[in-house]
Design an enzyme around this catalytic site. Structure first.
Site, PDB file in Angstrom:
ATOM      1  N   LEU A 259      17.338  10.172 -57.946  1.00 33.05           N
ATOM      2  CA  LEU A 259      17.666   8.758 -57.984  1.00 33.05           C
ATOM      3  C   LEU A 259      18.530   8.404 -56.786  1.00 33.05           C
ATOM      4  O   LEU A 259      19.660   8.874 -56.653  1.00 33.05           O
ATOM      5  CB  LEU A 259      18.408   8.403 -59.279  1.00 33.05           C
ATOM      6  CG  LEU A 259      17.783   8.870 -60.604  1.00 33.05           C
ATOM      7  CD1 LEU A 259      18.608   8.346 -61.768  1.00 33.05           C
ATOM      8  CD2 LEU A 259      16.339   8.427 -60.714  1.00 33.05           C
ATOM      9  N   ASP A 260      18.012   7.561 -55.927  1.00 38.91           N
ATOM     10  CA  ASP A 260      18.706   7.217 -54.680  1.00 38.91           C
ATOM     11  C   ASP A 260      19.948   6.367 -54.943  1.00 38.91           C
ATOM     12  O   ASP A 260      19.904   5.400 -55.713  1.00 38.91           O
ATOM     13  CB  ASP A 260      17.739   6.453 -53.769  1.00 38.91           C
ATOM     14  CG  ASP A 260      18.390   6.007 -52.481  1.00 38.91           C
ATOM     15  OD1 ASP A 260      18.788   6.878 -51.685  1.00 38.91           O
ATOM     16  OD2 ASP A 260      18.521   4.781 -52.268  1.00 38.91           O
ATOM     17  N   HIS A 263      25.322   4.804 -56.794  1.00 35.86           N
ATOM     18  CA  HIS A 263      26.577   4.042 -56.705  1.00 35.86           C
ATOM     19  C   HIS A 263      26.291   2.558 -56.436  1.00 35.86           C
ATOM     20  O   HIS A 263      27.176   1.721 -56.599  1.00 35.86           O
ATOM     21  CB  HIS A 263      27.478   4.612 -55.607  1.00 35.86           C
ATOM     22  CG  HIS A 263      26.776   4.885 -54.313  1.00 35.86           C
ATOM     23  ND1 HIS A 263      26.235   6.115 -54.020  1.00 35.86           N
ATOM     24  CD2 HIS A 263      26.511   4.095 -53.254  1.00 35.86           C
ATOM     25  CE1 HIS A 263      25.668   6.070 -52.821  1.00 35.86           C
ATOM     26  NE2 HIS A 263      25.822   4.851 -52.342  1.00 35.86           N
ATOM     27  N   GLU A 297      21.880  10.795 -56.669  1.00 34.10           N
ATOM     28  CA  GLU A 297      22.645  10.768 -55.424  1.00 34.10           C
ATOM     29  C   GLU A 297      23.758   9.747 -55.599  1.00 34.10           C
ATOM     30  O   GLU A 297      23.499   8.591 -55.947  1.00 34.10           O
ATOM     31  CB  GLU A 297      21.785  10.361 -54.228  1.00 34.10           C
ATOM     32  CG  GLU A 297      22.576  10.389 -52.923  1.00 34.10           C
ATOM     33  CD  GLU A 297      22.105   9.394 -51.877  1.00 34.10           C
ATOM     34  OE1 GLU A 297      22.609   9.459 -50.737  1.00 34.10           O
ATOM     35  OE2 GLU A 297      21.253   8.536 -52.182  1.00 34.10           O
ATOM     36  N   ASP A 322      27.897  15.488 -51.516  1.00 31.30           N
ATOM     37  CA  ASP A 322      28.246  15.114 -50.143  1.00 31.30           C
ATOM     38  C   ASP A 322      29.478  15.874 -49.664  1.00 31.30           C
ATOM     39  O   ASP A 322      29.596  16.201 -48.483  1.00 31.30           O
ATOM     40  CB  ASP A 322      28.498  13.620 -50.049  1.00 31.30           C
ATOM     41  CG  ASP A 322      27.203  12.816 -49.986  1.00 31.30           C
ATOM     42  OD1 ASP A 322      26.131  13.427 -49.832  1.00 31.30           O
ATOM     43  OD2 ASP A 322      27.268  11.576 -50.105  1.00 31.30           O
ATOM     44  N   PHE A 324      30.429  18.923 -50.126  1.00 32.24           N
ATOM     45  CA  PHE A 324      30.075  20.231 -49.569  1.00 32.24           C
ATOM     46  C   PHE A 324      29.572  20.047 -48.141  1.00 32.24           C
ATOM     47  O   PHE A 324      29.980  20.769 -47.229  1.00 32.24           O
ATOM     48  CB  PHE A 324      29.009  20.894 -50.437  1.00 32.24           C
ATOM     49  CG  PHE A 324      28.661  22.297 -50.005  1.00 32.24           C
ATOM     50  CD1 PHE A 324      29.218  23.391 -50.649  1.00 32.24           C
ATOM     51  CD2 PHE A 324      27.763  22.534 -48.967  1.00 32.24           C
ATOM     52  CE1 PHE A 324      28.898  24.699 -50.257  1.00 32.24           C
ATOM     53  CE2 PHE A 324      27.437  23.821 -48.560  1.00 32.24           C
ATOM     54  CZ  PHE A 324      28.009  24.914 -49.210  1.00 32.24           C
ATOM     55  N   HIS A 390      18.006  13.953 -44.981  1.00 29.04           N
ATOM     56  CA  HIS A 390      17.485  12.808 -44.226  1.00 29.04           C
ATOM     57  C   HIS A 390      18.596  11.833 -43.852  1.00 29.04           C
ATOM     58  O   HIS A 390      18.565  11.250 -42.762  1.00 29.04           O
ATOM     59  CB  HIS A 390      16.398  12.094 -45.033  1.00 29.04           C
ATOM     60  CG  HIS A 390      16.921  11.325 -46.206  1.00 29.04           C
ATOM     61  ND1 HIS A 390      17.103  11.896 -47.455  1.00 29.04           N
ATOM     62  CD2 HIS A 390      17.319  10.032 -46.332  1.00 29.04           C
ATOM     63  CE1 HIS A 390      17.580  10.987 -48.285  1.00 29.04           C
ATOM     64  NE2 HIS A 390      17.726   9.865 -47.643  1.00 29.04           N
ATOM     65  N   ASP A 391      19.581  11.638 -44.736  1.00 29.29           N
ATOM     66  CA  ASP A 391      20.678  10.718 -44.443  1.00 29.29           C
ATOM     67  C   ASP A 391      21.585  11.258 -43.351  1.00 29.29           C
ATOM     68  O   ASP A 391      21.935  10.541 -42.402  1.00 29.29           O
ATOM     69  CB  ASP A 391      21.513  10.477 -45.705  1.00 29.29           C
ATOM     70  CG  ASP A 391      20.979   9.324 -46.535  1.00 29.29           C
ATOM     71  OD1 ASP A 391      20.373   8.405 -45.955  1.00 29.29           O
ATOM     72  OD2 ASP A 391      21.158   9.352 -47.763  1.00 29.29           O
ATOM     73  N   GLN A 392      21.994  12.517 -43.486  1.00 27.35           N
ATOM     74  CA  GLN A 392      22.970  13.067 -42.562  1.00 27.35           C
ATOM     75  C   GLN A 392      22.407  13.261 -41.158  1.00 27.35           C
ATOM     76  O   GLN A 392      23.155  13.302 -40.187  1.00 27.35           O
ATOM     77  CB  GLN A 392      23.517  14.394 -43.103  1.00 27.35           C
ATOM     78  CG  GLN A 392      24.155  14.288 -44.479  1.00 27.35           C
ATOM     79  CD  GLN A 392      25.306  13.294 -44.540  1.00 27.35           C
ATOM     80  OE1 GLN A 392      25.867  12.917 -43.517  1.00 27.35           O
ATOM     81  NE2 GLN A 392      25.654  12.854 -45.727  1.00 27.35           N
ATOM     82  N   GLY A 394      19.324  11.312 -40.136  1.00 24.74           N
ATOM     83  CA  GLY A 394      18.764  10.027 -39.748  1.00 24.74           C
ATOM     84  C   GLY A 394      19.776   8.925 -39.570  1.00 24.74           C
ATOM     85  O   GLY A 394      19.507   7.945 -38.864  1.00 24.74           O
TER      86      GLY A 394
END
Length: 610
Positions: A259-260, A263, A297, A322, A324, A390-392, A394
């Site tokens: 689940l993206d 938050h 997430e 995140d 870690f 992909h986030d870290q 991209g």
């Protein structure tokens, strides 16, 4: 209502249409094509409209016509062959599956490989991924994670701009293409994780608000209006997204949903949507007699997400960590901007290895407030850890992978920290061999104003990181093309060595009892801050494993509290076998409570008891 949302094909040319459209007084199904016709739907309670139609075989394309004026695709469309603005298509969801004996995997057995279908293989389709599955199995991967595949505008997108949550991206191969890939994974023993987005819909092709109050102005997300999970008529909104989750797990045999950015899901109601969704998925898993997981997430460091409902939690199965990543990244690089301001100490990675979260209520300089709550005591298989994702990658100015930021020795250390951790490890596509292609943000919108807004928005996002320069144009096809992997790299040089090293790490993770045993009570960590060393001991019964990391750029010596016994050096990233400069540690170690060792610069060593 027993029948599903959207167009459900019943066989013999019969199709049932069901749409939630309380904002329309009259809804009609407009069948387009050779048999063009419009049929009025029957209005039901709570704003639903339904129709049982004859002469509607699979492949039939249709719109919903609202109040005799506007024509829109089906919000629960199963296929958008002409893109987000085109007609929906009736799909026969029956499929000849080859995975009848598949029961899924427990989370403790997951070793995840995250990939973007469009950039992973040359043709950018589900079918093109299949020839690579045997290689992933050989590497030791047990699960692939697909970035979102719900229909987005054009043919290039990360997937988080999806506008039709039930429709499988047409350019990837549509519904049957995804099923073929899932079936191919299961026959090889690979689980499939699907990234789904329930916090927003993309701006182009998003027509949900014309049908009903799917969105609310009471809250805002980074992408605009929040989804209405707690206001008037939110029961039907919840049904839409929960049904979507069950659609993926039942019709496509998906093993886990990621689940993206939960938050960005705001729901203060007594029974939050996340809890309700988790209950529904777990109930379905029991009915299907399969292991199906829900992974969140979140950047809130809120352990309630994964705590049992009996303990006041939401009862989801796992979440990304995140902390870690941030702790590891700041030990490997000099970066201290943005959220990296809060990190940089070896002790923080030690805490992450012991507890999961680093911030469990302490003051965060980056957030300028206290952050998180305690995750102490939660099972390690409830945390997904990574050196890259992909986030870290991209969400950097130029989409640089770790291979472009640190040395070859540091890449080995990063891989060891993730794969020898007690948590669920995740590798981002190409990380296993040190892929050099960037992974940048890319889109293919059709609205010039939206394209310009995306360009400006991305530039503003990087302000907190003080990255100088202009981002590559997200709309440009060239930006996407240079993100495609070069799988041939793994055939030689340091790339091949790194690939073999990662494969050996996974082999040890699976084969050494003290590394495969996931139990918080049977591990301990010690940080040697001055020397930039981290000592991690894990054990099961009498089996011991000790992993030591040197994050410094020079050799370092320390006195380590080895338990009494005989230990053999099982893996050393400094060995010449791994293109290192030579190990400084002994092959055998007779320990009597303490042992002085010198670690080679930027290296890791694994000792296991004999």
């Amino acid at each position: 209502m027993s029948l599903s949302l959207g167009a459900t094909y019943l066989g013999e040319g019969r199709c049932h249409f069901l749409v939630w459209a309380p904002r329309a007084g009259k809804v009609e199904v407009h069948v387009v094509g050779p048999s063009d016709r419009t049929v009025v739907m029957e209005r039901q309670e709570h704003g639903y409209h339904q129709l049982l139609a004859e002469g509607v075989p699979p492949g039939t394309r249709y719109f919903y016509q609202l109040d005799g004026k506007t024509e829109r695709p089906d919000p629960a469309s199963h296929y958008q062959p002409e893109g987000v603005h085109g007609p929906s298509e009736v799909v026969d969801l029956t499929f000849k599956w080859s995975d009848s004996g598949w029961e899924g995997l427990g989370l403790a057995d997951y070793i995840i490989y995250e990939l973007h279908v469009g950039a992973y293989a040359d043709r950018g389709t589900f079918e093109a991924v299949i020839p690579h599955l045997d290689g992933l199995c050989e590497l030791g991967i047990t699960a692939i994670e697909l970035m979102p595949v719900a229909q987005f505008p054009g043919a290039r997108n990360w997937g988080y701009d999806g506008a039709f949550p039930f429709a499988v991206q047409n350019s990837y191969g549509g519904p049957n293409g995804l099923k073929e890939l899932v079936g191919a994974c299961h026959t090889r023993g690979l689980a499939v994780v699907l990234d789904v987005v329930y916090n927003h819909l993309g701006p182009e092709g998003n027509y949900l608000a014309e049908f009903g109050p799917y969105f609310t102005d009471r809250y805002r997300t980074p992408w605009g209006q929040a989804i209405n999970f707690d206001g008037a008529e939110s029961d039907e909104v919840r049904r839409f997204f929960i049904e979507n989750a069950l659609y993926w797990t039942k019709e496509f045999h998906i093993d886990a949903l990621r689940l993206d950015a939960i938050h960005a899901i705001v729901d203060p109601s007594a029974r939050p949507i996340l809890e309700e969704l988790g209950v529904a998925v777990h109930q379905q898993a029991r009915q299907l007699k399969r292991k199906i997981h829900v992974i969140a997430e979140s950047d809130r460091n809120d352990s309630r997400i994964i705590r049992a409902r009996e303990a006041g939690g939401y009862g989801l199965d796992a979440q990304w960590s995140d902390d870690f990543h941030h702790a590891l990244h700041t030990l490997l690089t000099p970066e201290r901007n943005g959220y990296y301001k809060d990190f940089g100490a070896v002790e923080q990675l030690a805490v992450a290895c012991r507890e999961g979260f680093v911030y469990s209520g302490q003051y965060s300089v980056y957030r300028k407030r206290r952050h998180g709550n305690s995750s102490l005591g939660l099972p390690p298989e409830q945390f997904v850890v990574f050196a890259q994702n992909h986030d870290q990658v991209g969400n950097r100015l130029l989409g640089e992978r770790l291979s472009q930021l640190v040395s070859f020795d540091a890449l080995k250390v990063a891989a060891g920290a993730v794969l020898l951790s007690p948590y669920i490890p995740l590798l981002f596509m190409g990380e296993d061999y040190g892929e050099t292609a960037p992974f940048m943000y890319f889109v293919s919108h059709s609205d010039p104003e939206l394209i310009e807004a995306v360009r400006n928005g991305r530039q503003e996002e990087f302000a907190a990181f003080d990255w100088a320069g202009k981002i590559p144009d997200p709309q440009s096809a060239a930006t996407f093309e240079i993100c495609k992997l070069n799988h041939d790299l793994k055939a030689g040089g340091d790339h091949q060595t790194l690939y073999n090293f990662v494969r050996e790490l996974i082999r040890l993770r699976k084969g050494v009892p003290a590394l495969s045993w996931n139990c918080h009570a049977e591990k301990e960590t010690i940080a040697f801050e001055k020397e930039k060393l981290l000592w991690l001991r894990r054990w099961q019964s009498g089996a011991q494993a000790v992993i030591i990391f040197n994050f410094g750029n020079k050799p370092a010596t320390a006195e380590f509290p080895f338990p009494k016994g005989r230990f053999s050096r099982t893996l050393d990233s400094a060995d010449q076998k791994w293109n290192g400069r030579g190990s400084l540690c002994p092959d055998l170690l007779e320990a009597d409570g303490n042992a002085s060792l010198t670690m080679a610069a930027c290296s890791l060593v694994l000792f296991k008891s004999n």
